[in-house]
Write an enzyme that holds these catalytic residues in place. Structure first.
Site, mmCIF file in Angstrom:
data_model
loop_
_atom_site.group_PDB
_atom_site.id
_atom_site.type_symbol
_atom_site.label_atom_id
_atom_site.label_comp_id
_atom_site.label_asym_id
_atom_site.label_seq_id
_atom_site.Cartn_x
_atom_site.Cartn_y
_atom_site.Cartn_z
ATOM 1 N N LYS A 135 1.581 -49.176 -4.220
ATOM 2 C CA LYS A 135 0.161 -49.452 -4.471
ATOM 3 C C LYS A 135 -0.583 -49.954 -3.231
ATOM 4 C CE LYS A 135 -0.605 -49.198 -9.222
ATOM 5 N NZ LYS A 135 0.692 -49.376 -9.871
ATOM 6 N N SER B 220 -3.749 -56.697 -13.349
ATOM 7 C CA SER B 220 -2.962 -57.900 -13.055
ATOM 8 C C SER B 220 -1.615 -57.552 -12.431
ATOM 9 C CB SER B 220 -2.749 -58.710 -14.328
ATOM 10 O OG SER B 220 -2.100 -57.922 -15.288
ATOM 11 N N GLU C 85 7.200 -40.629 -17.573
ATOM 12 C CA GLU C 85 6.571 -41.793 -18.201
ATOM 13 C C GLU C 85 7.488 -42.355 -19.279
ATOM 14 O OE1 GLU C 85 2.776 -40.600 -19.810
ATOM 15 O OE2 GLU C 85 3.666 -39.044 -21.038
ATOM 16 N N GLY D 255 5.204 -44.325 -24.544
ATOM 17 C CA GLY D 255 3.802 -44.016 -24.253
ATOM 18 C C GLY D 255 3.680 -42.682 -23.576
ATOM 19 N N ASP E 297 1.479 -40.375 -23.484
ATOM 20 C CA ASP E 297 0.125 -39.814 -23.490
ATOM 21 C C ASP E 297 -0.070 -38.772 -22.395
ATOM 22 O OD1 ASP E 297 0.277 -42.369 -21.893
ATOM 23 O OD2 ASP E 297 -1.620 -41.584 -21.159
ATOM 24 N N SER F 34 9.170 -46.343 -7.175
ATOM 25 C CA SER F 34 7.792 -46.780 -6.929
ATOM 26 C C SER F 34 7.604 -48.265 -6.643
ATOM 27 C CB SER F 34 6.902 -46.367 -8.104
ATOM 28 O OG SER F 34 7.426 -46.860 -9.317
HETATM 29 C C1 LIG Z 1 1.232 -48.703 -10.857
HETATM 30 C C2 LIG Z 1 2.657 -48.361 -10.841
HETATM 31 C C3 LIG Z 1 3.134 -47.121 -11.314
HETATM 32 C C4 LIG Z 1 2.218 -46.101 -11.949
HETATM 33 O O1 LIG Z 1 1.290 -45.601 -11.018
HETATM 34 P P1 LIG Z 1 -0.001 -44.798 -11.471
HETATM 35 O O2 LIG Z 1 -0.710 -44.462 -10.222
HETATM 36 O O3 LIG Z 1 -0.801 -45.712 -12.374
HETATM 37 O O4 LIG Z 1 0.467 -43.616 -12.239
HETATM 38 C C5 LIG Z 1 4.476 -46.839 -11.205
HETATM 39 N N1 LIG Z 1 5.343 -47.733 -10.668
HETATM 40 C C6 LIG Z 1 4.941 -48.935 -10.205
HETATM 41 C C7 LIG Z 1 5.950 -49.846 -9.626
HETATM 42 C C8 LIG Z 1 3.583 -49.289 -10.253
HETATM 43 O O5 LIG Z 1 3.188 -50.485 -9.803
#
Ligand SMILES: *Cc1c(COP(=O)(O)O)cnc(C)c1O
Length: 323
Positions: free
Chosen positions: A55, A80, A206, A210, A212, A306
């Site tokens: 992020k 948050s 996902e 959820g 979606d 991620s």
């Molecule tokens: C926000 C987040 C996601 C999902 O990312 P999106 O861009 O909302 O699809 C996946 N893994 C982690 C660790 C995140 O912080």
């Protein structure tokens, strides 16, 4: 040809902005994982990114493009989770004031981390107040620019730099899997894949609770759901964004789901076999591969990890409960 909200040029420009600021995270391999799946897996480790998740890429790319007036005014967000920390850190690096709207029962580790990066926190009551409305009111009153967690072209382009780095390191891949919440990561990465590895199939993953995104891709319209109950707190989104879905429907082949038990088993795999701390949401893509949700046999597969922000006591409890 349809015009999409972001192009590969946007991802490449974001990558330039992030040069020397974001970590160029490692791509790791595991013989054990390869043997278990019959594939050649390349794990892009965004759990080792600054503030512990990809992020940072999107948040920094968005604030770096503020006008002087916007920079003087400051940034606000109402998420948050990891996005809050990403905004707070990016704002500090760019000399911009950050205001984060958080529920007053947010985990103290998240509150402290956000404060530690210099963000001002405004608490709200998640049962009686609408965080989006509050964020918009504060933005208007205090001259702040709102940066949402996923549905923003600059955020999406920034997230895509993770996949750009991966392809530049591995060359062509047959498959790329990324976690999916609101779709910022998936849409950015799919944009990079389309340009750098046109034959690569892009798949979003996902939580089962959820799905979606899966239903949206199948029906061609954004499906809204109640906040899903899942360990993957970074993917507890109620719907994809308008911008993210526009890219996903064009560039993503499939969306698959994994269970919470599969996420925990994957956390355990990463800790014991690869010495990596990965948060539940960060395990989504890997869990799909390790649990046979996608046919990967004989293929070269990119797997995006991620994030790694998980309270250590919680981490220990989850891994222990998995036996
Ligand atoms: C926000 C987040 C996601 C999902 O990312 P999106 O861009 O909302 O699809 C996946 N893994 C982690 C660790 C995140 O912080």
């Amino acid at each position: 040809m349809s015009t999409l909200p972001i192009t590969f040029e946007d991802v490449a420009a974001a990558h330039e902005r992030l040069r020397g600021v974001a970590h160029h995270t490692p791509v790791l391999t595991s013989r054990t994982a390869n043997e278990r799946t019959g594939a050649q897996l390349f794990f892009k480790c965004e759990n080792l990114q600054r503030m512990g998740a990809f992020k940072f890429r999107g948040a920094y790319n968005a604030i770096a493009q503020f006008t002087p007036e916007q920079k003087g005014g400051g940034v606000i967000t109402f998420s948050s989770g990891n996005h809050a920390q990403a905004i707070a850190l990016s704002a500090r690096l760019l000399g911009v004031k950050a205001v984060i709207v958080m529920p007053h029962d947010a985990p103290s580790v998240k509150v402290e981390a956000t404060r530690g990066y210099g963000g001002e926190i405004v608490f709200y009551d998640r049962y009686t107040e609408d965080r989006e409305a509050l964020g918009q009111r504060l933005a208007a009153e205090r001259g702040l620019t709102l940066i949402p967690p996923y549905d923003h072209p600059h955020v999406m382009a920034g997230q895509g730099t993770a996949a750009k780095e991966l392809f530049e390191e591995t060359g062509e891949l047959d498959l790329l899997l990324t976690p999916l919440g609101g779709g910022g990561l998936l849409s950015g990465c799919a944009t990079a894949a389309h340009a750098l590895a046109p034959a690569c199939t892009v798949i979003g993953v996902e939580p089962e609770a959820g799905n979606d995104g899966q239903r949206s891709l199948q029906s061609g319209e954004i499906v809204h759901i109640d906040t899903p109950k899942t360990l993957a707190d970074g993917a507890q989104t109620q719907h994809l964004g308008n911008y993210t879905f526009a890219v996903i429907r064009e560039r993503v082949s499939e969306i698959v789901t994994v269970s919470d038990a599969e996420l925990v088993e994957t956390m355990k795999f990463f800790a014991s076999r690869m010495k990596l701390v990965v948060e539940p949401t960060g395990c989504l893509a890997a869990a799909a591969v390790l649990h046979g949700k996608v046919d990967v046999r004989g293929k070269r597969v990119g797997v995006l990890i991620s994030g790694g922000n998980v309270d250590l006591l919680r981490f220990a409890e989850l891994v222990q409960a998995a036996g």
